[in-house]
Design a protein around this motif. Structure first.
Motif, mmCIF file in Angstrom:
data_model
loop_
_atom_site.group_PDB
_atom_site.id
_atom_site.type_symbol
_atom_site.label_atom_id
_atom_site.label_comp_id
_atom_site.label_asym_id
_atom_site.label_seq_id
_atom_site.Cartn_x
_atom_site.Cartn_y
_atom_site.Cartn_z
ATOM 1 N N GLY A 142 0.744 -1.230 -0.121
ATOM 2 C CA GLY A 142 -0.045 0.013 0.020
ATOM 3 C C GLY A 142 0.931 1.079 -0.079
ATOM 4 N N HIS A 143 1.995 1.335 0.611
ATOM 5 C CA HIS A 143 2.789 2.209 0.720
ATOM 6 C C HIS A 143 3.789 2.458 -0.238
ATOM 7 C CE1 HIS A 143 1.469 2.795 5.033
ATOM 8 N NE2 HIS A 143 1.494 3.947 4.678
ATOM 9 N N PHE A 144 3.939 1.437 -1.066
ATOM 10 C CA PHE A 144 4.590 1.387 -2.268
ATOM 11 C C PHE A 144 4.240 2.372 -3.132
ATOM 12 C CE2 PHE A 144 5.585 -0.223 -6.669
ATOM 13 C CZ PHE A 144 6.908 -0.183 -6.714
ATOM 14 N N PHE A 145 3.141 2.726 -3.505
ATOM 15 C CA PHE A 145 2.509 3.617 -4.364
ATOM 16 C C PHE A 145 2.904 5.006 -4.064
ATOM 17 C CE2 PHE A 145 -0.617 0.183 -4.467
ATOM 18 C CZ PHE A 145 -0.566 -0.233 -5.833
ATOM 19 N N LYS A 150 9.342 8.907 -4.291
ATOM 20 C CA LYS A 150 10.135 9.778 -3.499
ATOM 21 C C LYS A 150 11.350 9.024 -2.705
ATOM 22 C CE LYS A 150 5.838 12.180 -1.845
ATOM 23 N NZ LYS A 150 4.928 12.350 -0.808
ATOM 24 N N LEU A 151 11.429 7.867 -2.491
ATOM 25 C CA LEU A 151 12.396 7.319 -1.994
ATOM 26 C C LEU A 151 13.199 6.438 -2.908
ATOM 27 C CD1 LEU A 151 10.762 5.785 1.370
ATOM 28 C CD2 LEU A 151 12.220 7.675 0.874
ATOM 29 N N GLY A 152 12.656 6.048 -3.924
ATOM 30 C CA GLY A 152 13.353 5.349 -5.109
ATOM 31 C C GLY A 152 13.815 3.854 -4.372
ATOM 32 N N SER A 153 15.225 3.717 -4.418
ATOM 33 C CA SER A 153 15.770 2.316 -4.083
ATOM 34 C C SER A 153 15.759 2.184 -2.482
ATOM 35 C CB SER A 153 17.061 1.988 -4.840
ATOM 36 O OG SER A 153 18.035 3.209 -4.300
ATOM 37 N N VAL A 154 15.757 3.198 -1.920
ATOM 38 C CA VAL A 154 15.581 3.144 -0.501
ATOM 39 C C VAL A 154 14.407 2.699 0.150
ATOM 40 C CG1 VAL A 154 16.142 4.712 1.497
ATOM 41 C CG2 VAL A 154 17.240 5.150 -0.533
ATOM 42 N N ALA A 155 13.195 2.750 -0.548
ATOM 43 C CA ALA A 155 12.051 2.191 -0.055
ATOM 44 C C ALA A 155 12.007 0.648 0.283
ATOM 45 C CB ALA A 155 11.127 2.268 -1.317
ATOM 46 N N LEU A 156 12.810 -0.115 -0.397
ATOM 47 C CA LEU A 156 13.062 -1.542 -0.016
ATOM 48 C C LEU A 156 13.718 -1.686 1.196
ATOM 49 C CD1 LEU A 156 13.852 -3.219 -3.289
ATOM 50 C CD2 LEU A 156 11.850 -3.484 -2.220
ATOM 51 N N SER A 157 14.711 -0.937 1.435
ATOM 52 C CA SER A 157 15.181 -0.928 3.130
ATOM 53 C C SER A 157 14.436 -0.533 4.030
ATOM 54 C CB SER A 157 16.752 -0.120 2.973
ATOM 55 O OG SER A 157 16.398 1.363 2.845
#
Length: 198
Positions: A142-145, A150-157
């Motif tokens: 849900g927050h991936f959208f 905004k976070l790019g690749s940092v989102a996974l961490s």
């Protein structure tokens, strides 16, 4: 032991079942208290997960298209992950909640501790773990959208760090889960060295 063994009496006019009940009275009281506290705690957690899951199931990220009524983000794979995981979280948390409620409403007789309560506890914990993982997957999808640009690749961490408390809980309770599985499937129970209550 044969069924007729329990009707034989010793010198004190006690059956084998009477002797067993007397010698295990303290262990039985401790087991009743532990199962009751475990079920109360887990049913509370399952209720919280059910509440959160219900709100995620009824909320559609991105909204609905006015003309067709279909979700705006329906063509993205993350939306399918979000929808399925929120539904899993709701179903398994409700299942877990009802299983732990049935444990709490049990009569707690000695015969219940042989088969019925361990199986219910195992099924309740399994449902609780599945609902917890599903809730975290739903949260991340849900927050991936919102965060993917905004976070790019940092989102996974960020998602990995969000899932760390759940992973810690699962890892710390894994020995209890394994002992429940082995206790339910082995004919002769193996002594557990884990004294950490749930």
């Amino acid at each position: 032991m044969g069924a007729n063994f329990f009707f034989r009496f010793n010198k004190e006019s006690k059956t084998a079942e009477d002797i067993f009940t007397e010698s295990h009275a303290r262990l039985f009281r401790d087991a009743v208290e532990w199962v009751s506290m475990t079920s109360q705690t887990c049913s509370l957690v399952a209720t919280f997960i059910a509440t959160v899951s219900f709100s995620t199931v009824t909320t559609i990220p991105g909204g609905i298209k006015e003309g067709s009524g279909s979700p705006v983000l329906a063509d993205q794979p993350a939306f399918d992950v979000y929808a399925v995981s929120s539904l899993f979280a709701l179903c398994f948390s409700m299942t877990s909640m009802f299983i732990f409620l049935s444990i709490l409403l049990s009569h707690y007789e000695q015969k219940d501790f042989a088969i019925e309560l361990p199986w219910k506890l195992l099924l309740g914990l399994t449902s609780l773990f599945v609902s917890t993982v599903s809730m975290m997957v739903s949260f991340c999808a849900g927050h991936f959208f919102m965060l993917k640009y905004k976070l790019g690749s940092v989102a996974l961490s960020v998602y990995a760090m969000t899932c760390l408390p759940v992973a810690y809980f699962v890892v710390t309770k894994f020995p209890l889960y394994i002992s429940l599985i082995s206790g339910n499937f082995n004919k002769v129970p193996v002594q557990s060295t884990d004294t950490d209550p749930l």
